[in-house]
Design an enzyme around this catalytic site. Structure first.
Site, PDB file in Angstrom:
ATOM      1  N   LYS A  95      -4.966   5.073  -0.004  1.00  0.00           N
ATOM      2  CA  LYS A  95      -4.560   3.685   0.260  1.00  0.00           C
ATOM      3  C   LYS A  95      -5.400   2.709  -0.557  1.00  0.00           C
ATOM      4  CE  LYS A  95      -2.736   4.136   4.973  1.00  0.00           C
ATOM      5  NZ  LYS A  95      -2.907   3.673   6.374  1.00  0.00           N
ATOM      6  N   LYS A 107       7.090  13.444   1.879  1.00  0.00           N
ATOM      7  CA  LYS A 107       7.389  13.121   3.267  1.00  0.00           C
ATOM      8  C   LYS A 107       8.175  11.809   3.379  1.00  0.00           C
ATOM      9  CE  LYS A 107       4.828  12.659   7.531  1.00  0.00           C
ATOM     10  NZ  LYS A 107       3.535  12.505   8.176  1.00  0.00           N
ATOM     11  N   LYS A 141       7.352   5.221   5.684  1.00  0.00           N
ATOM     12  CA  LYS A 141       7.625   3.788   5.820  1.00  0.00           C
ATOM     13  C   LYS A 141       7.229   3.008   4.588  1.00  0.00           C
ATOM     14  CE  LYS A 141       6.372   3.275  10.663  1.00  0.00           C
ATOM     15  NZ  LYS A 141       5.315   2.730  11.504  1.00  0.00           N
TER      16      LYS A 141
END
Ligand code: TRP
Length: 345
Positions: free
Chosen positions: A120, A208, A211
């Site tokens: 991130k 995967k 979102k």
């Protein structure tokens, strides 16, 4: 000391999802559906982790609304507030408070090596907050406050759970519990979710469903209307091979979409594989689209009812907050005492 009066009769489970972006099929089939099954056999706490949602830049105009949406989706998926405690993390201040106490006993380098932080942080460039680094400590606080026995987690959260265990065991119990027979914090175990429930992206069968993927065509959200679902499935990545099958490493999209069909149709893997073994993509996709629309229909209907009755949802969250605060408060006091703070009386 873990007091017998607070010891739960059934094993305790805690989990949560962030109120960022719409929940998708991966969240439902891979996580929340399993929570629903745990409600009878376990004492369950499910929170909307809104404090985690501000570890990356967020929109204050949407936070409260997104928190309500996520809570309503928990209920629409079958979480029953009579049996489970459903609450918003930020409304139980013990989460922030225990996080601070744990911050002060957690080595910095434990956080710096977290894979999710590194990924991130790369995406955020030079705009990385201390909160992003601290994310796993807040998650540890979420879990440890409830003396959770089990934490349902996916693969990507295992390292965070391991950290919560290390903090509880090595940094709190080993250092501050005078008697090792009476630990201060319960050391939780991961609950590995049932197999075959890992839903992958519609446009890349090896990634995967997420979102944060900028391409909305990569996921089906729980609130997508039927025509959007149909369109996204129509555009999903395929391959030139005839017939759907599981487990062919050359065909991740076939494996993923057949797996999705097995789940949403309720047929299960074996029957779905048999039914689609010689079916072409052109016949399979409409079938998958229809089964997905039908699987989401009752959920969307319940969601609509919940959102048109704000008082009920508010009451669920108020009740959840009270129940959660009562449990969390006891743990927080135990830690405050162990660390030697002036008593609150
Ligand atoms: N980090 C988790 C995720 O992204 C969400 C989360 C926060 C969580 N606190 C938790 C999950 C406590 C389980 C238990 O999926």
């Amino acid at each position: 000391m873990i007091q017998p009066s607070t010891a739960p009769a059934r094993p305790r489970v805690l989990s949560g999802v962030q109120p960022t972006g719409a929940l998708h099929l991966g969240n439902w089939l891979g996580a929340i559906r399993n929570w629903v099954d745990l409600q009878d056999s376990h004492e369950t706490f499910f929170c909307v982790v809104d404090l985690h949602a501000i570890t990356v830049p967020h929109d204050p105009k949407r936070l409260a609304e997104d928190t309500l949406t996520t809570a309503a989706l928990y209920l629409a998926c079958g979480i029953d507030p009579q049996r489970a405690t459903v609450f918003a993390q930020s409304q139980v201040s013990a989460h922030s408070e225990l996080c601070w106490l744990l911050n002060c006993v957690t080595p910095l380098n434990w956080l710096e090596r977290m894979i999710q932080f590194k990924e991130k942080a790369l995406k955020q460039g030079d705009n990385v907050s201390v909160g992003l680094l601290d994310y796993p400590v807040l998650m540890a606080a979420d879990i440890l406050l409830y003396d959770a026995d089990l934490v349902p987690v996916g693969e990507d959260q295992k390292q965070h759970l391991e950290l919560a265990r290390d903090i509880a065991q090595q940094r709190v119990n080993a250092r501050y519990a005078p008697d090792p027979e009476h630990p201060i914090l319960k050391v939780p175990e991961p609950l590995i979710l049932r197999e075959g429930a890992r839903v992958m992206s519609l446009i890349d069968g090896s990634a995967k469903m997420s979102k944060s993927d900028p391409n909305e065509g990569s996921r089906i959200t729980l609130l997508d209307p039927p025509e959007v679902i149909t369109r996204k499935i129509k555009r999903a990545k395929t391959d030139p091979v005839m017939g759907l099958e599981f487990g062919n490493p050359e065909r991740p999209e076939a494996d993923n979409l057949l797996g999705l069909y097995a789940l949403v149709s309720g047929l299960g893997r074996e029957q779905a594989a048999a039914a689609c073994a010689s079916m072409g993509w052109g016949a399979f996709k409409p079938l998958l689209a229809e089964a997905t629309v039908e699987a989401l229909r009752p959920l969307q209907q319940r969601y609509g009812e919940l959102r048109s009755d704000p008082a009920t949802l508010e009451a669920v969250l108020r009740d959840g907050r009270e129940r959660a605060s009562a449990v969390a408060g006891v743990t927080l006091q135990r830690v405050r005492r162990a660390l030697g703070f002036l008593a609150l009386n």
